[in-house]
Design a protein around this motif. Structure first.
Motif, PDB file in Angstrom:
ATOM      1  N   LEU A   1       2.708  -6.973  -3.761  1.00  0.00           N
ATOM      2  CA  LEU A   1       1.556  -7.842  -3.985  1.00  0.00           C
ATOM      3  C   LEU A   1       1.072  -8.465  -2.678  1.00  0.00           C
ATOM      4  O   LEU A   1      -0.121  -8.696  -2.501  1.00  0.00           O
ATOM      5  CB  LEU A   1       1.910  -8.952  -4.982  1.00  0.00           C
ATOM      6  CG  LEU A   1       2.123  -8.536  -6.439  1.00  0.00           C
ATOM      7  CD1 LEU A   1       2.322  -9.774  -7.311  1.00  0.00           C
ATOM      8  CD2 LEU A   1       0.942  -7.722  -6.958  1.00  0.00           C
ATOM      9  N   GLU A   2       1.993  -8.739  -1.781  1.00  0.00           N
ATOM     10  CA  GLU A   2       1.607  -9.274  -0.480  1.00  0.00           C
ATOM     11  C   GLU A   2       0.693  -8.293   0.253  1.00  0.00           C
ATOM     12  O   GLU A   2      -0.276  -8.688   0.914  1.00  0.00           O
ATOM     13  CB  GLU A   2       2.841  -9.578   0.367  1.00  0.00           C
ATOM     14  CG  GLU A   2       3.623 -10.797  -0.086  1.00  0.00           C
ATOM     15  CD  GLU A   2       4.826 -11.046   0.795  1.00  0.00           C
ATOM     16  OE1 GLU A   2       5.073 -10.247   1.721  1.00  0.00           O
ATOM     17  OE2 GLU A   2       5.533 -12.044   0.554  1.00  0.00           O
ATOM     18  N   ARG A   3       1.002  -7.004   0.136  1.00  0.00           N
ATOM     19  CA  ARG A   3       0.151  -6.002   0.781  1.00  0.00           C
ATOM     20  C   ARG A   3      -1.228  -5.958   0.115  1.00  0.00           C
ATOM     21  O   ARG A   3      -2.250  -5.793   0.793  1.00  0.00           O
ATOM     22  CB  ARG A   3       0.829  -4.632   0.730  1.00  0.00           C
ATOM     23  CG  ARG A   3       2.088  -4.559   1.592  1.00  0.00           C
ATOM     24  CD  ARG A   3       2.610  -3.139   1.717  1.00  0.00           C
ATOM     25  NE  ARG A   3       3.249  -2.679   0.500  1.00  0.00           N
ATOM     26  CZ  ARG A   3       4.526  -2.881   0.214  1.00  0.00           C
ATOM     27  NH1 ARG A   3       5.292  -3.586   1.028  1.00  0.00           N
ATOM     28  NH2 ARG A   3       5.058  -2.404  -0.902  1.00  0.00           N
ATOM     29  N   GLN A   4      -1.265  -6.110  -1.212  1.00  0.00           N
ATOM     30  CA  GLN A   4      -2.549  -6.154  -1.900  1.00  0.00           C
ATOM     31  C   GLN A   4      -3.326  -7.415  -1.533  1.00  0.00           C
ATOM     32  O   GLN A   4      -4.560  -7.399  -1.413  1.00  0.00           O
ATOM     33  CB  GLN A   4      -2.321  -6.078  -3.411  1.00  0.00           C
ATOM     34  CG  GLN A   4      -1.787  -4.726  -3.858  1.00  0.00           C
ATOM     35  CD  GLN A   4      -1.279  -4.726  -5.289  1.00  0.00           C
ATOM     36  OE1 GLN A   4      -0.943  -5.770  -5.831  1.00  0.00           O
ATOM     37  NE2 GLN A   4      -1.211  -3.553  -5.896  1.00  0.00           N
ATOM     38  N   ALA A   5      -2.606  -8.514  -1.332  1.00  0.00           N
ATOM     39  CA  ALA A   5      -3.249  -9.746  -0.897  1.00  0.00           C
ATOM     40  C   ALA A   5      -3.855  -9.573   0.488  1.00  0.00           C
ATOM     41  O   ALA A   5      -4.889 -10.160   0.814  1.00  0.00           O
ATOM     42  CB  ALA A   5      -2.233 -10.891  -0.897  1.00  0.00           C
ATOM     43  N   GLY A   6      -3.202  -8.755   1.310  1.00  0.00           N
ATOM     44  CA  GLY A   6      -3.748  -8.482   2.636  1.00  0.00           C
ATOM     45  C   GLY A   6      -5.106  -7.819   2.557  1.00  0.00           C
ATOM     46  O   GLY A   6      -6.010  -8.110   3.357  1.00  0.00           O
ATOM     47  N   ALA A   7      -5.291  -6.943   1.578  1.00  0.00           N
ATOM     48  CA  ALA A   7      -6.587  -6.293   1.392  1.00  0.00           C
ATOM     49  C   ALA A   7      -7.641  -7.317   1.011  1.00  0.00           C
ATOM     50  O   ALA A   7      -8.807  -7.229   1.438  1.00  0.00           O
ATOM     51  CB  ALA A   7      -6.486  -5.206   0.322  1.00  0.00           C
ATOM     52  N   LEU A   8      -7.262  -8.318   0.215  1.00  0.00           N
ATOM     53  CA  LEU A   8      -8.220  -9.370  -0.148  1.00  0.00           C
ATOM     54  C   LEU A   8      -8.615 -10.180   1.077  1.00  0.00           C
ATOM     55  O   LEU A   8      -9.799 -10.480   1.274  1.00  0.00           O
ATOM     56  CB  LEU A   8      -7.595 -10.283  -1.214  1.00  0.00           C
ATOM     57  CG  LEU A   8      -8.451 -11.477  -1.658  1.00  0.00           C
ATOM     58  CD1 LEU A   8      -9.768 -11.018  -2.268  1.00  0.00           C
ATOM     59  CD2 LEU A   8      -7.675 -12.349  -2.655  1.00  0.00           C
TER      60      LEU A   8
END
Length: 217
Positions: free
Chosen positions: A68-75
């Protein structure tokens, strides 16, 4: 089940097996036996890599939280691009995918798991919701700094509404015997559509949109 299967990457294969069991059978069906049966290995394999089953579950949650941290990086990378509504819609859809949503009740109903997660991540045991909250809050703060939402926007309230509403939208199903259904019937509704999530986002941020070339919508 086979008892001598060699797992090349035992931890990851056990995590993947636990994920499949969780999605199919729900938190009550997630046992050490169910995980090793799903992975096709002896039960002792799990205990060679983890002190006990709660230690395994804690590492599973932290592993998925890292995703999820990696997905948050995309945000974060989307700040200042596209529209605020679209960025938030895509983020909520990613952050509340089937696995994160299934993990939340697992954490909620296992006291020892919550305790271990609090030790690993001070500040709260519901790690998945914490990751989503941090990501959405940071994104909104940066968009406010750029003037894409109003300067007086209450970031905490907006974040609570988006994360809480997003979680309800994705988790508003009952699970019976590994089968998901909506609260009004037996059909499997699947996850909410992008349109449904978009309407939620638009309703939440409507009062803080800056009208103009960088409109939220």
């Amino acid at each position: 089940m086979p008892t001598g299967v060699h797992l090349r990457d035992a931890r990851q294969q056990l995590f993947d097996a636990a994920e499949r069991v969780l999605l199919r059978d729900g938190p009550n069906g997630l046992t050490s036996r169910a995980v090793t049966d799903e992975a096709g290995c002896a039960k002792g394999v799990l205990h060679r890599h983890f002190a006990d089953f709660d230690a395994f579950l804690a590492d599973l949650v932290l592993d998925r939280a890292a995703q999820l941290e990696r997905q948050a990086g995309a945000l974060r990378e989307s700040v200042g691009t596209g529209t605020v509504a679209d960025n938030l819609t895509h983020a909520l859809t990613a952050l509340f995918g089937p696995v994160p949503v299934a993990i939340i009740p697992l954490i909620t109903f296992r006291d020892e798991l919550r305790a271990r997660l609090r030790q690993a991540r001070p500040g709260g045991g519901i790690t998945i919701l914490a990751e989503a909250t941090t990501a959405i809050s940071a994104y909104l703060a940066e968009e406010r700094a750029l003037g894409r939402i109003t300067a007086d926007a209450d970031i905490d309230s907006l974040t609570l509404s988006l994360v809480g509403g997003g979680h309800l939208a994705f988790a508003d199903r009952e699970r019976e015997g590994g089968r998901e259904r909506d609260r009004e019937g037996d059909r499997d509704p699947g996850p909410p559509t992008t349109e449904v999530v978009g309407k939620l986002v638009t309703a939440v941020i409507a009062g803080v949109c800056v009208v103009g070339p960088v409109d939220c919508e």
